[in-house]
Design a protein around this motif. Structure first.
Motif, short mmCIF file in Angstrom:
data_model
loop_
_atom_site.label_atom_id
_atom_site.label_comp_id
_atom_site.label_asym_id
_atom_site.label_seq_id
_atom_site.Cartn_x
_atom_site.Cartn_y
_atom_site.Cartn_z
N CYS A 5 -12.17 -44.27 -20.54
CA CYS A 5 -12.95 -44.73 -19.90
C CYS A 5 -12.88 -45.82 -18.73
CB CYS A 5 -14.12 -44.93 -21.05
SG CYS A 5 -14.13 -46.46 -21.29
N THR A 30 -20.25 -50.25 -26.57
CA THR A 30 -20.12 -49.18 -25.37
C THR A 30 -21.26 -48.36 -25.48
OG1 THR A 30 -17.81 -50.28 -25.33
CG2 THR A 30 -18.85 -47.84 -24.09
N LEU A 32 -22.05 -44.26 -23.86
CA LEU A 32 -20.92 -43.51 -22.68
C LEU A 32 -22.32 -43.60 -21.62
CD1 LEU A 32 -19.31 -41.62 -21.90
CD2 LEU A 32 -19.80 -39.94 -23.41
N ASN A 33 -21.90 -42.73 -20.16
CA ASN A 33 -22.53 -42.72 -19.26
C ASN A 33 -22.01 -41.59 -18.88
OD1 ASN A 33 -24.79 -42.55 -16.89
ND2 ASN A 33 -23.60 -43.73 -15.47
N THR A 34 -23.07 -40.48 -18.85
CA THR A 34 -22.27 -38.39 -18.23
C THR A 34 -23.22 -38.18 -17.18
OG1 THR A 34 -21.21 -37.11 -19.26
CG2 THR A 34 -23.92 -37.99 -20.56
#
Length: 72
Positions: A5, A30, A32-34
Motif C-alpha cells: 500500500c 490504517t 483502506l482508501n479505494t
C-alpha cells in the motif's frame, strides 16, 4: 494486487480525527482508501453518480458527508 500500500499523511483536521477515533475503537491505525467505481466504469464524481453506483452495485449504503444513502 501485490499486497502493498501507499501510506498518506493527513493534516490535523476532521479526517485525522476520524483516523484517531477509528484506531481507538478498533486498535487498527490504517484505513483502506479505494476508488468509488464499478469495475471498468469511471469514478463517481458527484453525489448523483455515487447514488446511481449504489443502486447498481452490491453495496448496502454510502455515507457522504453527514448523509447516509441506502439502497431503495
Amino acid at each position: 494486487i501485490d499486497g502493498t500500500c501507499r501510506h498518506q499523511y493527513v493534516k490535523q483536521d476532521l479526517f485525522s480525527k476520524l483516523l484517531h477515533e477509528y484506531k481507538r475503537i478498533t486498535d487498527h491505525g490504517t484505513l483502506l482508501n479505494t476508488s468509488l467505481n464499478i469495475n471498468g466504469n469511471p469514478l463517481a464524481s458527484s453525489i448523483k453518480e455515487a447514488v446511481v453506483l449504489l443502486e447498481n452495485s452490491e453495496l448496502d449504503g454510502l455515507v457522504i458527508g453527514d448523509e447516509l444513502y441506502l439502497k431503495s
